[in-house]
Scaffold this motif. Structure first.
Motif, PDB file in Angstrom:
ATOM      1  N   ILE A   6       2.456   4.664   6.390  1.00 50.60           N
ATOM      2  CA  ILE A   6       1.132   5.120   5.959  1.00 50.60           C
ATOM      3  C   ILE A   6       0.055   4.437   6.805  1.00 50.60           C
ATOM      4  CG2 ILE A   6      -0.508   5.218   4.045  1.00 50.60           C
ATOM      5  CD1 ILE A   6       1.858   5.381   2.135  1.00 50.60           C
ATOM      6  N   ASP A   7      -0.812   5.240   7.405  1.00 50.55           N
ATOM      7  CA  ASP A   7      -1.884   4.710   8.263  1.00 50.55           C
ATOM      8  C   ASP A   7      -2.812   3.779   7.488  1.00 50.55           C
ATOM      9  OD1 ASP A   7      -1.036   6.014  10.482  1.00 50.55           O
ATOM     10  OD2 ASP A   7      -2.355   7.763  10.200  1.00 50.55           O
ATOM     11  N   GLY A   8      -3.156   2.673   8.098  1.00 57.56           N
ATOM     12  CA  GLY A   8      -4.148   1.778   7.513  1.00 57.56           C
ATOM     13  C   GLY A   8      -3.651   0.980   6.320  1.00 57.56           C
ATOM     14  N   VAL A   9      -2.339   1.035   6.087  1.00 63.83           N
ATOM     15  CA  VAL A   9      -1.739   0.326   4.950  1.00 63.83           C
ATOM     16  C   VAL A   9      -0.558  -0.490   5.470  1.00 63.83           C
ATOM     17  CG1 VAL A   9      -0.391   0.680   2.826  1.00 63.83           C
ATOM     18  CG2 VAL A   9      -2.452   2.036   3.224  1.00 63.83           C
ATOM     19  N   SER A  10      -0.500  -1.769   5.108  1.00 59.89           N
ATOM     20  CA  SER A  10       0.668  -2.560   5.516  1.00 59.89           C
ATOM     21  C   SER A  10       1.712  -2.455   4.412  1.00 59.89           C
ATOM     22  CB  SER A  10       0.277  -4.018   5.752  1.00 59.89           C
ATOM     23  OG  SER A  10      -0.215  -4.572   4.555  1.00 59.89           O
ATOM     24  N   ALA A  11       2.976  -2.541   4.784  1.00 58.53           N
ATOM     25  CA  ALA A  11       4.026  -2.417   3.777  1.00 58.53           C
ATOM     26  C   ALA A  11       5.117  -3.449   4.002  1.00 58.53           C
ATOM     27  CB  ALA A  11       4.624  -1.013   3.804  1.00 58.53           C
ATOM     28  N   LYS A  12       5.529  -4.062   2.894  1.00 57.38           N
ATOM     29  CA  LYS A  12       6.672  -4.968   2.967  1.00 57.38           C
ATOM     30  C   LYS A  12       7.748  -4.381   2.074  1.00 57.38           C
ATOM     31  CE  LYS A  12       8.450  -9.459   3.199  1.00 57.38           C
ATOM     32  NZ  LYS A  12       9.699  -8.798   3.597  1.00 57.38           N
ATOM     33  N   ILE A  13       8.946  -4.222   2.648  1.00 59.62           N
ATOM     34  CA  ILE A  13      10.057  -3.663   1.876  1.00 59.62           C
ATOM     35  C   ILE A  13      11.063  -4.783   1.606  1.00 59.62           C
ATOM     36  CG2 ILE A  13      11.837  -1.866   1.797  1.00 59.62           C
ATOM     37  CD1 ILE A  13       8.966  -0.762   2.253  1.00 59.62           C
ATOM     38  N   PHE A  14      11.416  -4.969   0.344  1.00 61.69           N
ATOM     39  CA  PHE A  14      12.414  -5.972  -0.024  1.00 61.69           C
ATOM     40  C   PHE A  14      13.728  -5.263  -0.325  1.00 61.69           C
ATOM     41  CE2 PHE A  14       8.246  -7.511  -1.253  1.00 61.69           C
ATOM     42  CZ  PHE A  14       8.233  -8.843  -0.842  1.00 61.69           C
ATOM     43  N   ASP A  15      14.816  -5.709   0.294  1.00 62.89           N
ATOM     44  CA  ASP A  15      16.097  -5.084  -0.062  1.00 62.89           C
ATOM     45  C   ASP A  15      16.821  -5.915  -1.122  1.00 62.89           C
ATOM     46  OD1 ASP A  15      17.054  -7.134   1.421  1.00 62.89           O
ATOM     47  OD2 ASP A  15      17.402  -5.922   3.217  1.00 62.89           O
ATOM     48  N   LYS A  16      18.043  -5.459  -1.440  1.00 59.63           N
ATOM     49  CA  LYS A  16      18.754  -5.986  -2.614  1.00 59.63           C
ATOM     50  C   LYS A  16      18.811  -7.517  -2.665  1.00 59.63           C
ATOM     51  CE  LYS A  16      23.019  -5.178  -5.204  1.00 59.63           C
ATOM     52  NZ  LYS A  16      24.043  -6.138  -4.775  1.00 59.63           N
ATOM     53  N   GLU A  17      19.170  -8.144  -1.542  1.00 60.15           N
ATOM     54  CA  GLU A  17      19.315  -9.608  -1.530  1.00 60.15           C
ATOM     55  C   GLU A  17      17.976 -10.286  -1.834  1.00 60.15           C
ATOM     56  OE1 GLU A  17      20.782  -7.550   0.801  1.00 60.15           O
ATOM     57  OE2 GLU A  17      22.656  -7.816  -0.320  1.00 60.15           O
ATOM     58  N   GLU A  18      16.914  -9.739  -1.248  1.00 61.96           N
ATOM     59  CA  GLU A  18      15.593 -10.335  -1.486  1.00 61.96           C
ATOM     60  C   GLU A  18      15.129 -10.123  -2.936  1.00 61.96           C
ATOM     61  OE1 GLU A  18      13.145  -9.849   2.581  1.00 61.96           O
ATOM     62  OE2 GLU A  18      14.343  -8.103   2.021  1.00 61.96           O
ATOM     63  N   ILE A  19      15.478  -8.960  -3.484  1.00 63.33           N
ATOM     64  CA  ILE A  19      15.123  -8.668  -4.878  1.00 63.33           C
ATOM     65  C   ILE A  19      15.835  -9.676  -5.794  1.00 63.33           C
ATOM     66  CG2 ILE A  19      15.246  -6.944  -6.721  1.00 63.33           C
ATOM     67  CD1 ILE A  19      15.307  -4.785  -4.411  1.00 63.33           C
ATOM     68  N   GLU A  20      17.093  -9.947  -5.441  1.00 59.64           N
ATOM     69  CA  GLU A  20      17.888 -10.937  -6.175  1.00 59.64           C
ATOM     70  C   GLU A  20      17.217 -12.306  -6.100  1.00 59.64           C
ATOM     71  OE1 GLU A  20      22.323  -9.341  -5.896  1.00 59.64           O
ATOM     72  OE2 GLU A  20      21.934 -11.056  -4.577  1.00 59.64           O
ATOM     73  N   ARG A  21      16.845 -12.678  -4.884  1.00 57.24           N
ATOM     74  CA  ARG A  21      16.218 -13.984  -4.662  1.00 57.24           C
ATOM     75  C   ARG A  21      14.895 -14.121  -5.430  1.00 57.24           C
ATOM     76  NH1 ARG A  21      15.596 -14.131   1.076  1.00 57.24           N
ATOM     77  NH2 ARG A  21      17.615 -13.089   1.299  1.00 57.24           N
ATOM     78  N   ILE A  34       9.068  -1.986  -2.947  1.00 57.17           N
ATOM     79  CA  ILE A  34       8.031  -1.640  -1.968  1.00 57.17           C
ATOM     80  C   ILE A  34       6.696  -2.272  -2.358  1.00 57.17           C
ATOM     81  CG2 ILE A  34       6.784   0.295  -0.900  1.00 57.17           C
ATOM     82  CD1 ILE A  34       9.247   2.059  -1.787  1.00 57.17           C
ATOM     83  N   HIS A  35       6.102  -2.991  -1.424  1.00 58.60           N
ATOM     84  CA  HIS A  35       4.776  -3.569  -1.662  1.00 58.60           C
ATOM     85  C   HIS A  35       3.845  -3.167  -0.522  1.00 58.60           C
ATOM     86  CE1 HIS A  35       2.085  -7.432  -2.063  1.00 58.60           C
ATOM     87  NE2 HIS A  35       1.411  -6.311  -2.207  1.00 58.60           N
ATOM     88  N   MET A  36       2.918  -2.260  -0.813  1.00 61.03           N
ATOM     89  CA  MET A  36       1.937  -1.808   0.188  1.00 61.03           C
ATOM     90  C   MET A  36       0.612  -2.501  -0.073  1.00 61.03           C
ATOM     91  SD  MET A  36       2.770   2.228  -0.240  1.00 61.03           S
ATOM     92  CE  MET A  36       3.262   2.028  -1.931  1.00 61.03           C
ATOM     93  N   LYS A  37      -0.177  -2.606   0.979  1.00 61.85           N
ATOM     94  CA  LYS A  37      -1.473  -3.262   0.795  1.00 61.85           C
ATOM     95  C   LYS A  37      -2.533  -2.613   1.671  1.00 61.85           C
ATOM     96  CE  LYS A  37      -3.446  -7.926   1.136  1.00 61.85           C
ATOM     97  NZ  LYS A  37      -3.124  -9.294   1.591  1.00 61.85           N
TER      98      LYS A  37
END
Ligand code: BES
Ligand code: MN
Ligand code: ZN
Length: 465
Positions: A183-198, A218-221
């Protein structure tokens, strides 16, 4: 469909000239007054249409008169409904091009464009025979700014509707993550299973563990130029809700690809932000996964630990949305935002209570609730407050954990609300239950069957103002 503005369309050749008529008044076109008003007694009730062949008497081939109802009752919402009816009529007569010249002294351009775009919507990607679309519409009198904003809103709705209409085989958690990342103008961080666990999101993780599709958090900003406020919007992102081991009957499962309508709304809103440029910081959050039955599914009787340490006894695996939202809410509350809004196809009980035209709203701040209800009303979306009395927690009492995920069916929307509240800390929060309004089994008002993009207009207007 191309949408533009022009000062005076009356003297320009055009296929169909669309004009309005208020009840009990004449129109701005003599020809229409002679035929529609005087001869055929066309009343001009809201949304009624009257088609007139001009036989070369004016530059346009045809005139379409659309009823605006009583002048004193006319408002932006009625403008949207009237334009929607006019566009549907234009599609019916196979028109390609139309000029709208309304005799009004209000700048409802945004509503007019949204109405046209809702009417023009079809989900025909998988059909060999495509839907009929208008190629071009031109509006007179409205300001370019209103038209532009209408287009941004209309596109965001279309985007959300497309995504929620897509089969679950397409709109997987990974696909939502991919879309969020682009998405233009939006930063996104995607967490996968291991990170969700952590991160300790034991409730969300449990819901997704029965599926071969991996969960994606999904965390967009979006950050405006001079942010005056920080808001997090969370969308329920169950890409398919089979119910889990508490499997849904076939008839209830049929449309459960719509269980990510909240997520689709959040993605639509995030997509529009960099075009609207509001002075706000907006976090878009989706805990995406599927709720499937399998050998690895979470089970009734399991005890889950959410991100805030609270434990939940699984009473019914079909009450999965609140489990994913619980962890998403904990995450959002740690971002240091002023407000959190979640939007979710959460309970069948909300559908029973409010039907398919009104969404439920709950929260911990009366001002925020009433502002959202008012914003919804002005945006053409209805919200009705459901109570959040502590007594609703009674049926969630568990002997072996801090709470159960499911209470009695009666009062189910409120019970889900008070459950979510357990995971909200230190922020103003509202919960929108759109189970009845997000996806229609048959056409309703301006909408064809399928996704409505509910929440997009209200959230965008709320963020913007
Ligand atoms: N996704 C459903 C809610 C729903 C129902 C959405 C109808 C759209 C239309 C939700 O996950 C669900 O299954 N809720 C259960 C909860 C119950 C087990 C406490 C319900 O409402 O029946
Ligand atoms: Mn469910
Ligand atoms: Zn669900």
């Amino acid at each position: 469909m191309e949408i533009s503005v022009m000062d005076d369309v009356k003297h320009v050749p055009c296929e169909v000239l669309v004009i309005n008529k208020f009840e009990g008044e004449e129109t701005s076109q003599e020809l229409a007054n002679v035929y529609a008003v005087a001869k055929d007694h066309f009343e001009g009730k809201l949304g009624q249409t009257y088609l007139l062949h001009t036989l070369d008497k004016i530059p346009a081939d045809k005139i379409l008169v659309v009823g605006f109802g009583k002048r004193e009752e006319f408002n932006a919402n009625k403008m949207r409904e009237a334009v929607c009816k006019a566009v549907k009529k234009l599609q019916q007569i196979h028109a390609k091009e139309a000029c709208f010249d309304f005799d009004v002294n209000c700048d409802y351009g945004k509503s007019a464009v949204i109405g046209a775009m809702i009417a023009d919507y079809a989900f025909d990607k998988y059909k060999t025979e495509k839907a009929r679309h208008l190629e071009k519409i031109t509006f007179a009198k409205f300001s370019q700014a209103e038209i532009n904003e209408g287009i941004i809103f209309g596109e965001a709705m279309k985007f959300a509707r497309d995504l929620a209409n897509e089969p679950a085989a397409y709109a997987t958690p990974s696909r939502l993550a991919e879309i969020a990342s682009n998405i233009d103008g939006v930063s996104a961080k995607i967490f996968d299973k291991e990170e969700i666990e952590r991160m300790g999101m034991g409730a969300y993780l449990a819901v997704g563990q029965g599926s071969v599709q991996p969960p994606k958090f999904i965390h967009m900003k979006y950050v405006g130029k001079n942010p005056k406020k920080k808001i997090a919007i969370i969308g329920k992102g169950i890409c398919f809700d089979a119910g889990g081991l508490d499997l849904k009957p076939a008839s209830s499962m049929l449309t459960m690809r719509d269980d990510m309508s909240g997520a689709a709304c959040v993605l639509g809103v995030m997509k529009a932000l960099s075009k609207l440029e509001p002075d706000v910081e907006v976090h878009g959050i989706i805990a995406a996964c599927e709720n499937m039955p399998s050998g690895s599914s979470y089970k009734p009787g399991d005890i889950l630990t959410a991100k805030n340490g609270k434990t939940i006894e699984v009473d019914n695996t079909d009450a999965e949305g609140r489990l994913t939202l619980a962890d998403a809410l904990c995450y959002a509350c740690e971002l240091g935002v002023d407000e959190v809004i979640d939007i979710a196809t959460l309970t069948g009980a909300c559908v029973v209570a409010l039907g398919t035209t009104v969404s439920g709203i709950m929260g911990n701040d009366e001002d925020m609730i009433s502002t959202l209800i008012r914003t919804g009303k002005d945006s053409g979306e209805k919200f009705w407050e459901m109570p959040m009395y502590p007594e609703f927690m009674d049926s969630l009492k568990s002997d072996i954990a801090d709470m159960k995920n499911t209470g009695t069916r009666m009062g189910g929307a409120s019970i889900a609300g008070v459950f979510l509240k357990e995971f909200v800390e230190g922020v103003k929060w509202c919960h929108l239950d759109v189970a009845g309004t997000a996806f229609l089994e048959k056409p309703q008002k301006e909408f064809i069957a399928g996704s409505t993009g509910v929440g997009v207009r209200t959230l965008l207007n709320y963020i913007k103002d």
